[in-house]
Design a protein around this motif. Structure first.
Motif, short mmCIF file in Angstrom:
data_model
loop_
_atom_site.label_atom_id
_atom_site.label_comp_id
_atom_site.label_asym_id
_atom_site.label_seq_id
_atom_site.Cartn_x
_atom_site.Cartn_y
_atom_site.Cartn_z
N ILE A 1 0.83 -1.21 0.00
CA ILE A 1 0.00 0.00 0.00
C ILE A 1 0.87 1.26 0.00
O ILE A 1 0.78 2.08 -0.92
CB ILE A 1 -1.00 -0.01 1.18
CG1 ILE A 1 -1.96 -1.19 1.03
CG2 ILE A 1 -1.77 1.31 1.25
CD1 ILE A 1 -2.81 -1.47 2.26
N PRO A 2 1.74 1.45 0.98
CA PRO A 2 2.58 2.65 0.94
C PRO A 2 3.62 2.61 -0.18
O PRO A 2 3.97 3.65 -0.75
CB PRO A 2 3.24 2.69 2.32
CG PRO A 2 3.15 1.29 2.83
CD PRO A 2 1.93 0.70 2.23
N SER A 3 4.09 1.42 -0.53
CA SER A 3 5.09 1.31 -1.59
C SER A 3 4.54 1.78 -2.93
O SER A 3 5.16 2.58 -3.64
CB SER A 3 5.58 -0.13 -1.72
OG SER A 3 6.19 -0.56 -0.53
N PHE A 4 3.36 1.30 -3.28
CA PHE A 4 2.76 1.68 -4.55
C PHE A 4 2.28 3.13 -4.54
O PHE A 4 2.23 3.77 -5.58
CB PHE A 4 1.64 0.71 -4.94
CG PHE A 4 2.15 -0.56 -5.56
CD1 PHE A 4 2.24 -0.68 -6.94
CD2 PHE A 4 2.59 -1.61 -4.77
CE1 PHE A 4 2.74 -1.84 -7.52
CE2 PHE A 4 3.09 -2.77 -5.34
CZ PHE A 4 3.17 -2.90 -6.72
N ALA A 5 1.94 3.66 -3.36
CA ALA A 5 1.55 5.07 -3.26
C ALA A 5 2.70 5.98 -3.70
O ALA A 5 2.47 6.99 -4.39
CB ALA A 5 1.10 5.40 -1.84
N MET A 6 3.92 5.61 -3.33
CA MET A 6 5.09 6.40 -3.75
C MET A 6 5.22 6.41 -5.28
O MET A 6 5.48 7.45 -5.88
CB MET A 6 6.38 5.86 -3.13
CG MET A 6 6.46 5.90 -1.62
SD MET A 6 6.63 7.53 -0.90
CE MET A 6 8.36 7.82 -1.11
N GLN B 1 14.04 -1.48 -7.67
CA GLN B 1 12.77 -0.82 -7.32
C GLN B 1 11.60 -1.76 -7.61
O GLN B 1 10.69 -1.90 -6.78
CB GLN B 1 12.60 0.49 -8.07
CG GLN B 1 11.31 1.20 -7.70
CD GLN B 1 11.11 2.50 -8.46
OE1 GLN B 1 11.73 2.75 -9.49
NE2 GLN B 1 10.23 3.34 -7.94
N VAL B 2 11.62 -2.40 -8.75
CA VAL B 2 10.56 -3.37 -9.09
C VAL B 2 10.57 -4.52 -8.08
O VAL B 2 9.50 -4.96 -7.63
CB VAL B 2 10.73 -3.88 -10.55
CG1 VAL B 2 9.84 -5.08 -10.83
CG2 VAL B 2 10.45 -2.75 -11.53
N ALA B 3 11.75 -4.98 -7.71
CA ALA B 3 11.84 -6.06 -6.71
C ALA B 3 11.23 -5.62 -5.38
O ALA B 3 10.50 -6.39 -4.75
CB ALA B 3 13.29 -6.48 -6.52
N LEU B 4 11.50 -4.38 -4.98
CA LEU B 4 10.89 -3.86 -3.75
C LEU B 4 9.37 -3.85 -3.85
O LEU B 4 8.67 -4.25 -2.92
CB LEU B 4 11.37 -2.43 -3.48
CG LEU B 4 12.70 -2.26 -2.78
CD1 LEU B 4 13.13 -0.79 -2.79
CD2 LEU B 4 12.64 -2.78 -1.36
N LEU B 5 8.86 -3.41 -4.99
CA LEU B 5 7.42 -3.35 -5.17
C LEU B 5 6.78 -4.74 -5.17
O LEU B 5 5.76 -4.95 -4.51
CB LEU B 5 7.07 -2.60 -6.46
CG LEU B 5 7.43 -1.11 -6.45
CD1 LEU B 5 7.24 -0.51 -7.84
CD2 LEU B 5 6.62 -0.35 -5.41
N ILE B 6 7.39 -5.66 -5.88
CA ILE B 6 6.84 -7.03 -5.91
C ILE B 6 6.92 -7.66 -4.53
O ILE B 6 5.96 -8.24 -4.04
CB ILE B 6 7.58 -7.89 -6.97
CG1 ILE B 6 7.24 -7.39 -8.38
CG2 ILE B 6 7.23 -9.37 -6.80
CD1 ILE B 6 8.10 -8.00 -9.48
N LEU B 7 8.06 -7.52 -3.90
CA LEU B 7 8.25 -8.08 -2.57
C LEU B 7 7.26 -7.49 -1.57
O LEU B 7 6.75 -8.19 -0.70
CB LEU B 7 9.69 -7.83 -2.11
CG LEU B 7 10.21 -8.57 -0.91
CD1 LEU B 7 10.06 -10.08 -1.08
CD2 LEU B 7 11.68 -8.22 -0.69
N SER B 8 6.95 -6.20 -1.73
CA SER B 8 6.04 -5.53 -0.79
C SER B 8 4.65 -6.15 -0.78
O SER B 8 3.93 -6.04 0.21
CB SER B 8 5.96 -4.03 -1.09
OG SER B 8 5.22 -3.77 -2.26
N VAL B 9 4.27 -6.81 -1.87
CA VAL B 9 2.97 -7.48 -1.94
C VAL B 9 2.92 -8.65 -0.96
O VAL B 9 1.86 -9.01 -0.46
CB VAL B 9 2.69 -7.96 -3.39
CG1 VAL B 9 1.47 -8.85 -3.46
CG2 VAL B 9 2.57 -6.77 -4.33
N PHE B 10 4.06 -9.22 -0.66
CA PHE B 10 4.15 -10.42 0.18
C PHE B 10 4.63 -10.13 1.61
O PHE B 10 4.98 -11.05 2.33
CB PHE B 10 5.07 -11.45 -0.47
CG PHE B 10 4.59 -11.87 -1.83
CD1 PHE B 10 3.60 -12.82 -1.96
CD2 PHE B 10 5.11 -11.27 -2.97
CE1 PHE B 10 3.13 -13.19 -3.21
CE2 PHE B 10 4.65 -11.65 -4.23
CZ PHE B 10 3.66 -12.61 -4.34
#
Length: 187
Positions: free
Chosen positions: A18-23, A62-71
């Motif tokens: 949620i906060p990751s994708f908001a950025m 950055q993409v890895a952070l976003l994907i990882l943030s889902v889990f």
């Protein structure tokens, strides 16, 4: 209540996504609203081979952070969550301010007004700080494992951009660089 630093990786409704994708949404919103600013901000025509490599690795991280943030679930109600939330909210506000000030800068000059009087690279700084806040709010070693090399490669991208700005804006940028820290109070 004991809080384990280690989390399991499983999709979480109230997750770090949620906060990751908001950025990221802020980035896209500003580039959509201010199309010319978006073109200027994403111009990579000056990249050297090393700059391209650094930017690609930074983007992949950055993409890895976003994907990882889902889990990665947020540690709602814990001290980790509240500390991370405070860091994130401050970073999110600074990130928006940085985009706003960049959009307000003349197209033919390096951004130097607003928050750019305090930092030459507030967008990078606040994005990293926001993601660090997410890492703390989730108490996730998995995000930490990715955020450290992400910070390193972002720094290398910043060094390339500063080199470009020196060439493009000359003495004016060198003076700005002399009096304005790269990352606020940090070098």
């Amino acid at each position: 209540m004991e809080i384990s630093f280690f989390t399991t990786l499983k999709p979480a409704l109230a997750g770090a996504w949620i906060p990751s994708f908001a950025m990221v949404l802020i980035q896209f919103a500003y580039m959509f609203i201010y199309k010319e600013v978006g073109k200027r901000a994403t111009d990579t025509s000056w990249y050297t081979l090393a700059d391209k490599r650094n930017a690609i690795i930074s983007s992949l991280l950055q993409v890895a952070l976003l994907i990882l943030s889902v889990f990665v679930p947020l540690k709602m109600g814990s001290a980790w969550f509240w500390i991370g939330a405070v860091i994130y909210v401050a970073a999110f506000a600074g990130f928006i301010k940085a985009f706003h000030d960049y959009a307000a800068a003349p197209a033919d000059k390096a951004a130097q007004g607003g928050i750019y009087r305090l930092s030459r690279n507030p967008m990078y700084f606040f994005y990293f700080l926001g993601m660090a806040g997410v890492c703390v709010a989730s108490a996730s070693p998995w995000l930490l494992i990715v955020i450290v090399p992400f910070a390193i490669y972002n720094h290398l991208v910043v060094l390339g951009e500063e080199r470009y700005c020196e060439q493009a804006y000359g003495r004016e940028y060198l003076e700005y660089k002399r009096k304005t820290p790269r990352y606020f109070l940090f070098f």
